[in-house]
Design a protein around this motif. Structure first.
Motif, short mmCIF file in Angstrom:
data_model
loop_
_atom_site.label_atom_id
_atom_site.label_comp_id
_atom_site.label_asym_id
_atom_site.label_seq_id
_atom_site.Cartn_x
_atom_site.Cartn_y
_atom_site.Cartn_z
N ALA A 124 70.26 33.16 4.67
CA ALA A 124 70.75 34.37 4.43
C ALA A 124 69.54 35.09 3.55
CB ALA A 124 71.95 34.21 3.41
N ARG A 125 68.82 34.58 2.67
CA ARG A 125 67.95 35.29 2.02
C ARG A 125 66.95 35.93 2.77
NH1 ARG A 125 68.96 31.01 -1.68
NH2 ARG A 125 66.97 29.85 -0.68
N ASN A 126 66.49 35.34 3.89
CA ASN A 126 65.31 35.69 4.52
C ASN A 126 65.90 36.92 5.48
OD1 ASN A 126 63.54 34.01 3.58
ND2 ASN A 126 64.07 32.38 4.88
N MET A 127 67.00 37.16 5.65
CA MET A 127 67.63 38.19 6.43
C MET A 127 67.14 39.45 5.90
SD MET A 127 71.53 37.27 7.61
CE MET A 127 71.78 35.97 9.08
N SER A 128 66.86 40.38 6.77
CA SER A 128 66.55 41.61 6.32
C SER A 128 67.88 42.43 5.54
CB SER A 128 66.29 42.85 7.54
OG SER A 128 65.30 42.09 8.48
N PHE A 129 67.49 43.19 4.61
CA PHE A 129 68.43 44.26 3.99
C PHE A 129 68.88 45.18 4.71
CE2 PHE A 129 66.38 42.26 0.21
CZ PHE A 129 67.53 41.76 -0.63
N SER A 130 70.41 45.25 4.68
CA SER A 130 70.86 46.52 5.56
C SER A 130 70.23 47.82 5.16
CB SER A 130 72.37 46.38 5.32
OG SER A 130 73.03 47.64 5.97
N TYR A 131 70.05 48.75 6.11
CA TYR A 131 69.64 50.20 5.83
C TYR A 131 70.86 51.07 5.81
CZ TYR A 131 70.16 50.61 10.77
OH TYR A 131 70.66 50.59 11.71
#
Length: 252
Positions: A124-131
């Motif tokens: 989960a931490r490695n996922m991109s942050f939502s724009y």
């Protein structure tokens, strides 16, 4: 031609994004298992729609995506195919792979599984942050929800753009065309006449599979004539065009 109705395009967008909107409205109501399984199931379907929009509209495309043992019928194969075809970028590919790995943990474990666990939390931490979200995701569940929701918006939008702009894949397959004509152009034109006479005789005299064979040779001959027309000087094309017209009249 009548002008398009003003609400025609928005209606198409509603058709594309309506399922995604229904999904996002329910995500807050799920526990972690429900959240992950819902996002993964939707992502698998969305990738299928994206790939289908890009591929040729033929039965073979559907066979790749649906049916028993379809090569592109799994979440994993659709992720890889979308990336290999250039339909998603590397960041989106990695986010989908993280989601797939998390989904597998929730789907296959009979004991309690949580995003708080080290391995799943790292995905989960490695996922991109939502724009699309202004608020920082305080929990791993929030991170997955916002990141994948934004990604699914991208995928749905891409499928719509492919259909609207007609940018699906084009046929690029071809075959080599051997050129039997040799020498100066005048000699090649005479060779073309002789070839036509020979093919005409074979088409008229043979039957069955042999006739089908010479019908195939006639198709090749027509392609060879087109290539020759593109090579000879303009003043010599008239004779070739006459040969081409005679070839078109031959029954196969």
């Amino acid at each position: 031609m009548a002008p398009p109705k003003k609400d025609e395009h928005p209606k198409k967008e509603d058709d594309v994004f309506s399922p995604l909107n229904r999904l996002t409205r329910t995500l807050h109501d799920h526990d972690e298992r429900g959240l992950i399984l819902s996002l993964a199931a939707f992502a698998e379907e969305a990738l299928g729609r994206l790939i289908e929009a890009f591929m040729l509209p033929v039965e073979a495309s559907k066979d790749l995506l649906t049916g028993f043992n379809a090569p592109l019928g799994t979440f994993s194969s659709r992720i890889k195919a979308s990336y290999a075809l250039g339909l998603i970028n590397e960041e989106q590919f990695k986010d989908l792979e993280y989601l797939r790995k998390i989904r597998n943990e929730f789907a296959h474990a009979w004991e309690h599984v949580s995003l708080m666990q080290d391995k799943l939390g790292s995905y989960a931490r490695n996922m991109s942050f939502s724009y699309l979200d202004d608020d920082y995701p305080e929990t791993s569940a929030d991170k997955v929800r916002t990141s994948i929701s934004a990604l699914l918006t991208d995928i749905s939008s891409m499928a719509q753009q492919i259909q609207a702009k007609g940018t699906r894949v084009k046929v690029t397959g071809t075959r080599l065309i051997p050129m039997p004509f040799k020498g100066e152009f005048a000699i090649q034109i005479q060779q073309a006449r002789d070839s036509l006479d020979f093919i005409r005789a074979q088409c008229n005299e043979t039957t069955g599979e042999r006739k089908r064979f010479w019908g195939r040779r006639l198709d090749l001959f027509k392609l060879q004539l087109r290539l020759l027309v593109s090579q000879v000087p303009r003043e010599m094309t008239h004779d070739l065009i006459k040969i081409m017209a005679d070839a078109e009249e031959l029954p196969k």
